[in-house]
Scaffold this motif. Structure first.
Motif, PDB file in Angstrom:
ATOM      1  N   VAL A 291       1.118 -56.732 -47.223  1.00  0.00           N
ATOM      2  CA  VAL A 291       2.516 -56.937 -46.814  1.00  0.00           C
ATOM      3  C   VAL A 291       2.632 -58.020 -45.745  1.00  0.00           C
ATOM      4  O   VAL A 291       3.625 -58.742 -45.706  1.00  0.00           O
ATOM      5  CB  VAL A 291       3.117 -55.602 -46.344  1.00  0.00           C
TER       6      VAL A 291
ATOM      7  N   LEU B 272      12.496 -61.591 -58.125  1.00  0.00           N
ATOM      8  CA  LEU B 272      12.054 -60.760 -57.006  1.00  0.00           C
ATOM      9  C   LEU B 272      12.304 -59.278 -57.254  1.00  0.00           C
ATOM     10  O   LEU B 272      11.765 -58.441 -56.533  1.00  0.00           O
ATOM     11  CB  LEU B 272      12.767 -61.191 -55.721  1.00  0.00           C
TER      12      LEU B 272
ATOM     13  N   LEU C 223      10.116 -56.497 -39.203  1.00  0.00           N
ATOM     14  CA  LEU C 223       9.449 -55.887 -40.359  1.00  0.00           C
ATOM     15  C   LEU C 223       7.942 -55.829 -40.161  1.00  0.00           C
ATOM     16  O   LEU C 223       7.301 -54.831 -40.510  1.00  0.00           O
ATOM     17  CB  LEU C 223       9.774 -56.680 -41.620  1.00  0.00           C
TER      18      LEU C 223
ATOM     19  N   ASP D 223      14.579 -58.629 -48.166  1.00  0.00           N
ATOM     20  CA  ASP D 223      14.903 -59.662 -47.184  1.00  0.00           C
ATOM     21  C   ASP D 223      14.894 -61.047 -47.832  1.00  0.00           C
ATOM     22  O   ASP D 223      15.787 -61.870 -47.594  1.00  0.00           O
ATOM     23  CB  ASP D 223      13.884 -59.581 -46.043  1.00  0.00           C
ATOM     24  N   THR D 224      13.884 -61.289 -48.690  1.00  0.00           N
ATOM     25  CA  THR D 224      13.810 -62.574 -49.380  1.00  0.00           C
ATOM     26  C   THR D 224      14.985 -62.760 -50.330  1.00  0.00           C
ATOM     27  O   THR D 224      15.548 -63.852 -50.444  1.00  0.00           O
ATOM     28  CB  THR D 224      12.483 -62.669 -50.136  1.00  0.00           C
TER      29      THR D 224
ATOM     30  N   ALA E  98      10.926 -53.806 -48.583  1.00  0.00           N
ATOM     31  CA  ALA E  98      11.807 -54.372 -47.555  1.00  0.00           C
ATOM     32  C   ALA E  98      11.657 -55.890 -47.487  1.00  0.00           C
ATOM     33  O   ALA E  98      12.646 -56.614 -47.333  1.00  0.00           O
ATOM     34  CB  ALA E  98      11.500 -53.745 -46.199  1.00  0.00           C
ATOM     35  N   VAL E  99      10.414 -56.386 -47.623  1.00  0.00           N
ATOM     36  CA  VAL E  99      10.190 -57.831 -47.609  1.00  0.00           C
ATOM     37  C   VAL E  99      10.877 -58.492 -48.801  1.00  0.00           C
ATOM     38  O   VAL E  99      11.517 -59.536 -48.675  1.00  0.00           O
ATOM     39  CB  VAL E  99       8.679 -58.132 -47.603  1.00  0.00           C
ATOM     40  N   ALA E 100      10.752 -57.863 -49.983  1.00  0.00           N
ATOM     41  CA  ALA E 100      11.399 -58.426 -51.170  1.00  0.00           C
ATOM     42  C   ALA E 100      12.917 -58.445 -51.009  1.00  0.00           C
ATOM     43  O   ALA E 100      13.589 -59.414 -51.384  1.00  0.00           O
ATOM     44  CB  ALA E 100      11.009 -57.621 -52.414  1.00  0.00           C
TER      45      ALA E 100
ATOM     46  N   LEU F   2       5.133 -64.196 -52.722  1.00  0.00           N
ATOM     47  CA  LEU F   2       5.456 -62.764 -52.746  1.00  0.00           C
ATOM     48  C   LEU F   2       4.691 -62.045 -53.851  1.00  0.00           C
ATOM     49  O   LEU F   2       4.418 -60.848 -53.727  1.00  0.00           O
ATOM     50  CB  LEU F   2       6.966 -62.604 -52.948  1.00  0.00           C
ATOM     51  N   PHE F   3       4.317 -62.777 -54.913  1.00  0.00           N
ATOM     52  CA  PHE F   3       3.620 -62.112 -56.019  1.00  0.00           C
ATOM     53  C   PHE F   3       2.102 -62.253 -55.937  1.00  0.00           C
ATOM     54  O   PHE F   3       1.390 -61.446 -56.517  1.00  0.00           O
ATOM     55  CB  PHE F   3       4.113 -62.671 -57.361  1.00  0.00           C
TER      56      PHE F   3
ATOM     57  N   ALA G 197      11.186 -57.560 -59.565  1.00  0.00           N
ATOM     58  CA  ALA G 197       9.911 -56.946 -59.949  1.00  0.00           C
ATOM     59  C   ALA G 197       9.164 -56.436 -58.723  1.00  0.00           C
ATOM     60  O   ALA G 197       8.641 -55.319 -58.715  1.00  0.00           O
ATOM     61  CB  ALA G 197       9.057 -57.972 -60.701  1.00  0.00           C
ATOM     62  N   ARG G 198       9.122 -57.257 -57.645  1.00  0.00           N
ATOM     63  CA  ARG G 198       8.462 -56.807 -56.411  1.00  0.00           C
ATOM     64  C   ARG G 198       9.279 -55.710 -55.738  1.00  0.00           C
ATOM     65  O   ARG G 198       8.718 -54.799 -55.118  1.00  0.00           O
ATOM     66  CB  ARG G 198       8.273 -58.001 -55.477  1.00  0.00           C
TER      67      ARG G 198
ATOM     68  N   ALA H  83       7.270 -51.153 -47.133  1.00  0.00           N
ATOM     69  CA  ALA H  83       7.396 -52.426 -46.414  1.00  0.00           C
ATOM     70  C   ALA H  83       7.468 -53.602 -47.392  1.00  0.00           C
ATOM     71  O   ALA H  83       8.207 -54.559 -47.149  1.00  0.00           O
ATOM     72  CB  ALA H  83       6.221 -52.594 -45.460  1.00  0.00           C
ATOM     73  N   ASP H  84       6.713 -53.501 -48.503  1.00  0.00           N
ATOM     74  CA  ASP H  84       6.789 -54.566 -49.513  1.00  0.00           C
ATOM     75  C   ASP H  84       8.186 -54.667 -50.098  1.00  0.00           C
ATOM     76  O   ASP H  84       8.713 -55.768 -50.308  1.00  0.00           O
ATOM     77  CB  ASP H  84       5.786 -54.279 -50.630  1.00  0.00           C
TER      78      ASP H  84
ATOM     79  N   THR I 114      17.993 -63.840 -48.387  1.00  0.00           N
ATOM     80  CA  THR I 114      17.941 -65.276 -48.067  1.00  0.00           C
ATOM     81  C   THR I 114      18.343 -66.117 -49.272  1.00  0.00           C
ATOM     82  O   THR I 114      19.074 -67.102 -49.138  1.00  0.00           O
ATOM     83  CB  THR I 114      16.528 -65.649 -47.611  1.00  0.00           C
TER      84      THR I 114
END
Lengths: 87, 124
Positions: B30, A21, B93, A39-40, A35-37, B24-25, A23-24, A32-33, A43
């Protein structure tokens, strides 16, 4: 093969997946992308801690996982508030 | 017997967690990434907790030590905390992405933005 081996193998796979992750996290097109990475990844770290606490027979790691989940939630909320422009 | 149950739970956990990484990839924007990653990793981590609980139940009946019961209860608390915080964080988010002006891929109109500007002062 005992349940300890199964849990240890799963923990290693989840750890490798969390590394992918990055990489993302580095190359996400928008904030925002990223932030999502993040958050993942949080987890996955909680999942890793739960699995490793069973692998190492230590209850303390699950307590740390609970606190980590709460702190990552606070961090995500602050990042979201910052992205909205309210901070 | 216990090994088979743990392997089943762990297989579900790994399948959904790796599906979250793939989503995700491979998803284009988003919102879809948030959708795929949050749902898949929450479900997968829940089954990791189930695997640890099954392991602890088996160890408790094999050895009779109390610390495995403590591990079961604390794992349940961790799974509950994760279920609450992941969903709320994903909602925050997504709302922040919309407010910061990110459009979904291939979208041409934004009805939510129009509705909020009609009402005047989008504070809700």
């Amino acid at each position: 093969m005992t349940t300890y081996h199964v849990l240890g193998f799963t923990a290693s796979v989840v750890g490798v997946a969390a590394v992918f992750l990055i990489a993302r996290l580095v190359g996400g097109p928008t904030m925002a992308d990223r932030a999502v990475a993040l958050d993942t990844m949080n987890t996955f770290v909680v999942c890793l801690m739960i699995l490793l606490s069973a692998y190492f027979d230590s209850v303390v790691m699950v307590d740390i996982a609970i606190v980590y989940a709460a702190l990552s939630f606070v961090g995500t909320m602050f990042i979201a508030r910052y992205l909205e422009g309210g901070l | 017997m216990a090994v088979l149950v743990v392997i089943l739970f762990v297989a579900i956990c790994l399948f959904f967690n790796l599906l979250g990484v793939v989503s995700l990839f491979r998803f284009p924007d988003v919102y879809t990434r948030l959708h795929g990653a949050t749902k898949c990793t929450t479900f997968g981590t829940l089954f990791a907790a189930f695997a640890v609980i099954a392991h602890s139940v088996a160890r408790y009946f094999a050895t009779g030590e109390v610390r495995f019961l403590v591990l079961i209860i604390h794992t349940l608390v961790a799974a509950g905390a994760l279920l609450v915080t992941n969903a709320t964080g994903a909602h925050a988010l997504a709302r922040a992405s919309h407010r910061s002006g990110i459009m979904p891929a291939q979208a041409v109109v934004d009805r939510l933005e129009e509705r909020e500007s009609e009402k005047g002062g989008a504070t809700a």
